[in-house]
Scaffold this active site. Structure first.
Site, PDB file in Angstrom:
ATOM      1  N   CYS A 115     -18.440  -7.110 100.396  1.00  8.97           N
ATOM      2  CA  CYS A 115     -18.471  -8.170 101.410  1.00  8.97           C
ATOM      3  C   CYS A 115     -17.180  -8.255 102.217  1.00  8.97           C
ATOM      4  O   CYS A 115     -17.143  -8.895 103.261  1.00  8.97           O
ATOM      5  CB  CYS A 115     -18.779  -9.512 100.760  1.00  8.97           C
ATOM      6  SG  CYS A 115     -20.439  -9.547 100.076  1.00  8.97           S
ATOM      7  N   HIS A 255     -16.697 -15.122 105.588  1.00 13.34           N
ATOM      8  CA  HIS A 255     -17.849 -14.416 105.034  1.00 13.34           C
ATOM      9  C   HIS A 255     -18.904 -15.448 104.647  1.00 13.34           C
ATOM     10  O   HIS A 255     -18.582 -16.510 104.111  1.00 13.34           O
ATOM     11  CB  HIS A 255     -17.419 -13.597 103.815  1.00 13.34           C
ATOM     12  CG  HIS A 255     -18.570 -12.992 103.077  1.00 13.34           C
ATOM     13  ND1 HIS A 255     -19.545 -12.242 103.708  1.00 13.34           N
ATOM     14  CD2 HIS A 255     -18.918 -13.047 101.761  1.00 13.34           C
ATOM     15  CE1 HIS A 255     -20.431 -11.854 102.802  1.00 13.34           C
ATOM     16  NE2 HIS A 255     -20.084 -12.333 101.626  1.00 13.34           N
ATOM     17  N   ASN A 285     -26.698 -13.817 103.330  1.00 17.33           N
ATOM     18  CA  ASN A 285     -25.508 -12.974 103.124  1.00 17.33           C
ATOM     19  C   ASN A 285     -25.854 -11.532 103.527  1.00 17.33           C
ATOM     20  O   ASN A 285     -26.591 -10.842 102.824  1.00 17.33           O
ATOM     21  CB  ASN A 285     -25.106 -13.055 101.643  1.00 17.33           C
ATOM     22  CG  ASN A 285     -23.848 -12.273 101.334  1.00 17.33           C
ATOM     23  OD1 ASN A 285     -23.363 -11.502 102.162  1.00 17.33           O
ATOM     24  ND2 ASN A 285     -23.328 -12.459 100.139  1.00 17.33           N
TER      25      ASN A 285
HETATM   26  O1  UT7 Z   1     -20.912 -12.243  98.824  1.00 16.05           O
HETATM   27  C1  UT7 Z   1     -20.224 -11.711  97.757  1.00 16.05           C
HETATM   28  C2  UT7 Z   1     -19.740 -12.687  96.778  1.00 16.05           C
HETATM   29  N1  UT7 Z   1     -20.790 -13.491  96.266  1.00 16.05           N
HETATM   30  C3  UT7 Z   1     -20.674 -14.794  96.249  1.00 16.05           C
HETATM   31  O2  UT7 Z   1     -19.690 -15.316  96.747  1.00 16.05           O
HETATM   32  C4  UT7 Z   1     -21.735 -15.609  95.544  1.00 16.05           C
HETATM   33  C5  UT7 Z   1     -21.089 -16.597  94.604  1.00 16.05           C
HETATM   34  N2  UT7 Z   1     -22.041 -17.372  93.809  1.00 16.05           N
HETATM   35  C6  UT7 Z   1     -22.857 -18.290  94.340  1.00 16.05           C
HETATM   36  O3  UT7 Z   1     -22.927 -18.454  95.544  1.00 16.05           O
HETATM   37  C7  UT7 Z   1     -23.634 -19.166  93.400  1.00 16.05           C
HETATM   38  O4  UT7 Z   1     -23.160 -18.972  92.091  1.00 16.05           O
HETATM   39  C8  UT7 Z   1     -25.172 -18.931  93.432  1.00 16.05           C
HETATM   40  C9  UT7 Z   1     -25.745 -19.472  94.736  1.00 16.05           C
HETATM   41  C10 UT7 Z   1     -25.485 -17.464  93.287  1.00 16.05           C
HETATM   42  C11 UT7 Z   1     -25.824 -19.709  92.285  1.00 16.05           C
HETATM   43  O5  UT7 Z   1     -25.487 -21.081  92.381  1.00 16.05           O
HETATM   44  P1  UT7 Z   1     -24.949 -21.851  91.092  1.00 16.05           P
HETATM   45  O6  UT7 Z   1     -24.709 -23.232  91.525  1.00 16.05           O
HETATM   46  O7  UT7 Z   1     -23.778 -21.071  90.549  1.00 16.05           O
HETATM   47  O8  UT7 Z   1     -26.197 -21.796  90.141  1.00 16.05           O
HETATM   48  P2  UT7 Z   1     -26.345 -21.130  88.699  1.00 16.05           P
HETATM   49  O9  UT7 Z   1     -26.360 -19.664  88.824  1.00 16.05           O
HETATM   50  O10 UT7 Z   1     -25.342 -21.772  87.782  1.00 16.05           O
HETATM   51  O11 UT7 Z   1     -27.766 -21.649  88.314  1.00 16.05           O
HETATM   52  C12 UT7 Z   1     -28.040 -23.051  88.132  1.00 16.05           C
HETATM   53  C13 UT7 Z   1     -29.485 -23.179  87.732  1.00 16.05           C
HETATM   54  C14 UT7 Z   1     -29.904 -22.246  86.592  1.00 16.05           C
HETATM   55  O12 UT7 Z   1     -30.844 -22.927  85.808  1.00 16.05           O
HETATM   56  P3  UT7 Z   1     -30.426 -23.603  84.418  1.00 16.05           P
HETATM   57  O13 UT7 Z   1     -29.843 -22.484  83.596  1.00 16.05           O
HETATM   58  O14 UT7 Z   1     -29.416 -24.635  84.781  1.00 16.05           O
HETATM   59  O15 UT7 Z   1     -31.717 -24.127  83.925  1.00 16.05           O
HETATM   60  C15 UT7 Z   1     -30.575 -21.106  87.310  1.00 16.05           C
HETATM   61  O16 UT7 Z   1     -31.528 -20.454  86.497  1.00 16.05           O
HETATM   62  O17 UT7 Z   1     -30.332 -22.829  88.852  1.00 16.05           O
HETATM   63  C16 UT7 Z   1     -31.261 -21.815  88.445  1.00 16.05           C
HETATM   64  N3  UT7 Z   1     -31.536 -20.936  89.573  1.00 16.05           N
HETATM   65  C17 UT7 Z   1     -32.476 -21.202  90.484  1.00 16.05           C
HETATM   66  N4  UT7 Z   1     -33.350 -22.200  90.601  1.00 16.05           N
HETATM   67  C18 UT7 Z   1     -34.183 -22.178  91.657  1.00 16.05           C
HETATM   68  C19 UT7 Z   1     -30.906 -19.788  89.902  1.00 16.05           C
HETATM   69  N5  UT7 Z   1     -31.439 -19.282  91.018  1.00 16.05           N
HETATM   70  C20 UT7 Z   1     -32.409 -20.140  91.403  1.00 16.05           C
HETATM   71  C21 UT7 Z   1     -33.307 -20.162  92.467  1.00 16.05           C
HETATM   72  N6  UT7 Z   1     -34.174 -21.194  92.571  1.00 16.05           N
HETATM   73  N7  UT7 Z   1     -33.336 -19.191  93.412  1.00 16.05           N
END
Ligand code: UT7
Length: 328
Positions: A115, A255, A285
């Site tokens: 990225c 980004h 992204n």
């Molecule tokens: O571009 C290169 C660098 N990349 C980045 O900068 C990305 C950095 N990371 C992020 O932007 C975030 O971590 C994400 C958007 C990928 C995820 O957001 P988060 O707030 O960190 O969520 P999480 O992964 O901690 O997931 C929270 C909950 C989980 O459920 P439980 O375990 O709490 O029951 C996930 O299973 O949300 C669930 N979840 C979803 N629910 C509905 C994960 N993906 C989804 C989804 N829809 N698409």
């Protein structure tokens, strides 16, 4: 010889027509529009049609940049393509972009910094110009992320889209264009955002395909924590280095991975959100393409002399900021 700077003398972008909306994704995996919008800021992304590749996103950018300047692709001396999704392992995508756009006199190479690819490539291109040896260098960020997304994995499939953006760099003796770069890498990121197989470490096999190891793997929360700190710190560092106050910065050009990371960076810089370029809701992204796509969309709002801080964070980890003084 007088010190040379590289100015952005033209900017262009390209996104495919086809949209993949949050409503479409609700039918494919267990997700919902509300979760995607509040956690990421994304509403839809663009998807390139089957049979086309990253070079098909990138070569129209070369053609448009040349058209804007009234020059021929044959006048271009070098093309750098930042991408994580090359058409093939080899030859390089930049080679194919030159071929498809008719840039017959350019030498070309690909640059891989995920990225942060566009910023790393922009710094590289700017230094080719600053060397005095080249007068027309094109730098492109292009990714067909849909080619490495597992559309059964809700953790990643909602995040990414396809697109390309690029700039023509030309020399000037004014202190303008790419004024300064701070670029960093840390291999500590290797376990948190990567593709498990297909490289020399774990070559492709029936097993790797069966295990779905040729898609993006991301431990989102860990990447998020690093991204928030690194992108905010490096942007603030650039402001301090050049004694820039919030009022001196016209736009932050971040980004586009997550609206929450972007807001944290703007906060650290003391910028209101109306001074931040954001198009994540439309494109998601697009990896190396996010920053040039923003510049392309905002170009009519920019005036010569505007101070822009470009900032990125990505796999590797890689991150950085560039101080760009607009001088189109
Ligand atoms: O571009 C290169 C660098 N990349 C980045 O900068 C990305 C950095 N990371 C992020 O932007 C975030 O971590 C994400 C958007 C990928 C995820 O957001 P988060 O707030 O960190 O969520 P999480 O992964 O901690 O997931 C929270 C909950 C989980 O459920 P439980 O375990 O709490 O029951 C996930 O299973 O949300 C669930 N979840 C979803 N629910 C509905 C994960 N993906 C989804 C989804 N829809 N698409």
């Amino acid at each position: 010889m007088e010190k040379l700077y590289a100015r952005v003398s033209a900017i262009s972008g390209y996104v495919p027509e086809k949209k993949l909306t949050n409503a479409d994704l609700e039918k494919m995996v267990d997700t919902n529009d509300e979760w995607i919008k509040t956690r990421t800021g994304i509403k839809e992304r663009r998807i390139l049609e089957d049979g086309k590749a990253t070079s098909d996103l990138a070569f129209p950018v070369v053609i448009d940049l040349c058209k804007q300047k009234g020059i021929s692709p044959e006048d271009i001396e070098c093309i750098i393509v930042a991408t994580t999704t090359p058409d093939m392992f080899f030859p390089s995508t930049s080679n194919l972009v030159a071929y498809k756009s008719g840039a017959k006199n350019a030498w070309t190479f690909d640059l891989m910094a995920a990225c942060s690819g566009f910023l790393f490539a922009l710094n590289t291109g700017a230094n080719l110009i600053a060397s005095g040896r080249y007068k027309k260098v094109i730098v492109i960020g292009a990714d067909k992320m849909s080619s490495i997304v597992d559309y059964t994995d809700r953790n990643t499939c909602v995040l990414f889209g396809d697109g390309a953006g690029g700039v023509l760099l030309e020399p000037t003796t004014k202190v303008t264009g790419i004024v300064d770069s701070i670029l960093r890498v840390d291999g500590v990121g290797k376990d948190f955002l990567y593709m498990k197989a297909g490289g020399s470490q774990r070559p492709s096999s029936i097993e790797t395909v069966t295990n779905k190891e040729h898609f993006i793997f991301q431990e989102g929360t860990t990447v998020f924590k690093y991204a928030v700190k690194a992108m905010a710190d490096v942007s603030y560092e650039m402001m301090q280095k050049h004694n820039l106050q919030a009022d001196d910065v016209k736009y932050l050009v971040p980004h586009q991975a997550n609206l929450r990371i972007i807001k944290a960076t703007a906060d650290r810089m003391g910028l209101d959100m109306d001074k931040v370029m954001i198009n994540i809701e439309k494109y998601g992204n697009t990896t190396a393409a996010t920053i040039p796509l923003c510049l392309w969309e905002w170009k009519d709002k920019l005036k010569n002399g505007d101070n822009l801080i470009l900032a990125s964070f990505g796999a590797g980890f890689t991150w950085g900021s560039i101080f760009l003084k607009w001088d189109l």
